[in-house]
Design a protein around this motif. Structure first.
Motif, PDB file in Angstrom:
ATOM      1  N   HIS A  33       0.515  -1.353  -0.160  1.00  0.00           N
ATOM      2  CA  HIS A  33       0.531   0.167  -0.029  1.00  0.00           C
ATOM      3  C   HIS A  33       1.459   1.043  -0.087  1.00  0.00           C
ATOM      4  O   HIS A  33       0.016   2.191  -0.891  1.00  0.00           O
ATOM      5  CB  HIS A  33      -0.872   0.214   1.196  1.00  0.00           C
ATOM      6  CG  HIS A  33      -1.260   1.629   1.860  1.00  0.00           C
ATOM      7  ND1 HIS A  33      -1.972   2.276   0.767  1.00  0.00           N
ATOM      8  CD2 HIS A  33      -1.472   2.357   2.469  1.00  0.00           C
ATOM      9  CE1 HIS A  33      -2.855   3.261   1.397  1.00  0.00           C
ATOM     10  NE2 HIS A  33      -1.825   3.560   2.305  1.00  0.00           N
ATOM     11  N   ILE A  34       2.057   1.058   0.924  1.00  0.00           N
ATOM     12  CA  ILE A  34       2.841   2.129   0.999  1.00  0.00           C
ATOM     13  C   ILE A  34       3.499   2.755  -0.191  1.00  0.00           C
ATOM     14  O   ILE A  34       3.687   4.157  -1.023  1.00  0.00           O
ATOM     15  CB  ILE A  34       4.167   2.014   1.915  1.00  0.00           C
ATOM     16  CG1 ILE A  34       3.133   1.946   3.754  1.00  0.00           C
ATOM     17  CG2 ILE A  34       5.095   3.087   2.313  1.00  0.00           C
ATOM     18  CD1 ILE A  34       2.491   3.614   3.993  1.00  0.00           C
ATOM     19  N   ASP A  35       4.118   1.413  -1.416  1.00  0.00           N
ATOM     20  CA  ASP A  35       4.737   2.117  -2.470  1.00  0.00           C
ATOM     21  C   ASP A  35       3.400   2.289  -3.205  1.00  0.00           C
ATOM     22  O   ASP A  35       3.957   3.359  -4.408  1.00  0.00           O
ATOM     23  CB  ASP A  35       4.962   0.368  -2.424  1.00  0.00           C
ATOM     24  CG  ASP A  35       6.623   0.498  -4.125  1.00  0.00           C
ATOM     25  OD1 ASP A  35       7.332   1.304  -3.912  1.00  0.00           O
ATOM     26  OD2 ASP A  35       6.287  -0.209  -4.623  1.00  0.00           O
ATOM     27  N   ARG A  36       2.581   1.457  -3.417  1.00  0.00           N
ATOM     28  CA  ARG A  36       1.713   2.406  -4.557  1.00  0.00           C
ATOM     29  C   ARG A  36       0.857   3.636  -4.187  1.00  0.00           C
ATOM     30  O   ARG A  36       1.270   4.532  -5.407  1.00  0.00           O
ATOM     31  CB  ARG A  36      -0.002   2.259  -3.963  1.00  0.00           C
ATOM     32  CG  ARG A  36      -0.354  -0.048  -4.920  1.00  0.00           C
ATOM     33  CD  ARG A  36      -0.769  -0.539  -4.947  1.00  0.00           C
ATOM     34  NE  ARG A  36      -1.997  -0.762  -3.768  1.00  0.00           N
ATOM     35  CZ  ARG A  36      -1.833  -0.843  -2.704  1.00  0.00           C
ATOM     36  NH1 ARG A  36      -0.997  -2.541  -3.284  1.00  0.00           N
ATOM     37  NH2 ARG A  36      -2.714  -1.806  -1.647  1.00  0.00           N
ATOM     38  N   VAL A  37       0.962   3.995  -3.270  1.00  0.00           N
ATOM     39  CA  VAL A  37       0.784   5.560  -2.865  1.00  0.00           C
ATOM     40  C   VAL A  37       1.745   6.331  -3.038  1.00  0.00           C
ATOM     41  O   VAL A  37       1.789   7.889  -3.464  1.00  0.00           O
ATOM     42  CB  VAL A  37       0.163   5.628  -1.305  1.00  0.00           C
ATOM     43  CG1 VAL A  37       0.645   7.392  -0.585  1.00  0.00           C
ATOM     44  CG2 VAL A  37      -0.909   4.879  -0.977  1.00  0.00           C
ATOM     45  N   ARG A  38       3.515   5.951  -2.653  1.00  0.00           N
ATOM     46  CA  ARG A  38       4.019   7.070  -3.242  1.00  0.00           C
ATOM     47  C   ARG A  38       4.489   7.051  -4.884  1.00  0.00           C
ATOM     48  O   ARG A  38       4.609   7.618  -4.967  1.00  0.00           O
ATOM     49  CB  ARG A  38       5.509   6.010  -2.682  1.00  0.00           C
ATOM     50  CG  ARG A  38       7.298   5.973  -2.958  1.00  0.00           C
ATOM     51  CD  ARG A  38       7.867   5.291  -4.009  1.00  0.00           C
ATOM     52  NE  ARG A  38       7.660   4.101  -3.447  1.00  0.00           N
ATOM     53  CZ  ARG A  38       9.273   4.416  -2.625  1.00  0.00           C
ATOM     54  NH1 ARG A  38       9.860   4.441  -3.104  1.00  0.00           N
ATOM     55  NH2 ARG A  38       9.644   2.992  -2.920  1.00  0.00           N
TER      56      ARG A  38
END
Length: 210
Positions: A24-29
């Motif tokens: 999730h974090i990487d997608r938001v980044r």
């Protein structure tokens, strides 16, 4: 510096089962960087903030002040500028929806992070994350005897009994109207329609309409 921050976040969220994991974090980044290319902003702050945006989330941490201190210590150890650190902390503390009780974001970098985070809450992945979170928190998939809340305080949003399907109406279908950037609004259109289609089919199957 980015690699240090990535390792820090991966360590913090390595065991997450609520839909707020590293992926999730990487997608938001990635989405934040995509949106930022069309805005006049500091992309480095956008990327760092996107990586750290869930570290203070009270859904995930018991002691927000301790978590904040860890972020500040990390960024100071990487010799990051103090005024940038303060901007990052401000965005992280105010990026959340909070049952519709969140503060109005006034930094462009923050608006971008907020848009990217909310885009990951709608569409196919947003649907999957909703049921993942509800299951992790012991909430029912759906219970027609639990009413959808039109308005609620932050405490009610966090603590009252609800269901996964209620969450669609209480938050997810509203998110398209809270986006800031044209890029995010355009991306959201298809995902929002997918949410509505899913809800229509869910209720048709629930009621056994053949």
């Amino acid at each position: 510096m980015i690699q240090h921050i990535e390792r820090f976040v991966q360590q913090k969220l390595s065991h997450d089962t609520t839909g707020h994991d590293w992926y999730h974090i990487d997608r938001v980044r990635k989405m934040s960087i995509h949106i930022a290319k069309n805005e006049n902003v500091n992309i480095e702050i956008v990327e760092i903030t996107a990586l750290l945006h869930d570290i203070l989330d009270d859904k995930l941490v018991n002691n927000k002040e301790e978590a904040k201190r860890e972020i500040i210590d990390l960024l100071e150890s990487l010799q990051y500028q103090d005024d940038y650190i303060q901007q990052i902390i401000y965005i992280i503390e105010n990026v959340g929806f909070k049952g519709g009780n969140g503060m109005q974001m006034d930094l462009v970098e923050g608006k971008i992070i907020q848009d990217a985070d909310r885009l990951d809450a709608i569409g196919a992945i947003g649907i999957a994350r909703t049921f993942m979170y509800s299951g992790a928190k012991g909430q029912a998939m759906y219970d027609p005897n639990i009413p959808v809340r039109d308005e609620m305080s932050y405490e009610q949003y966090r603590n009252e009994k609800s269901t996964a399907i209620n969450h669609f109406y209480e938050k997810l279908v509203k998110l398209i109207h809270t986006l800031h950037t044209d890029t995010a609004k355009n991306i959201a259109k298809e995902r929002h329609e997918f949410l509505k289609l899913f809800l229509s089919e869910f209720h048709r199957e629930w009621e056994v309409k053949l």
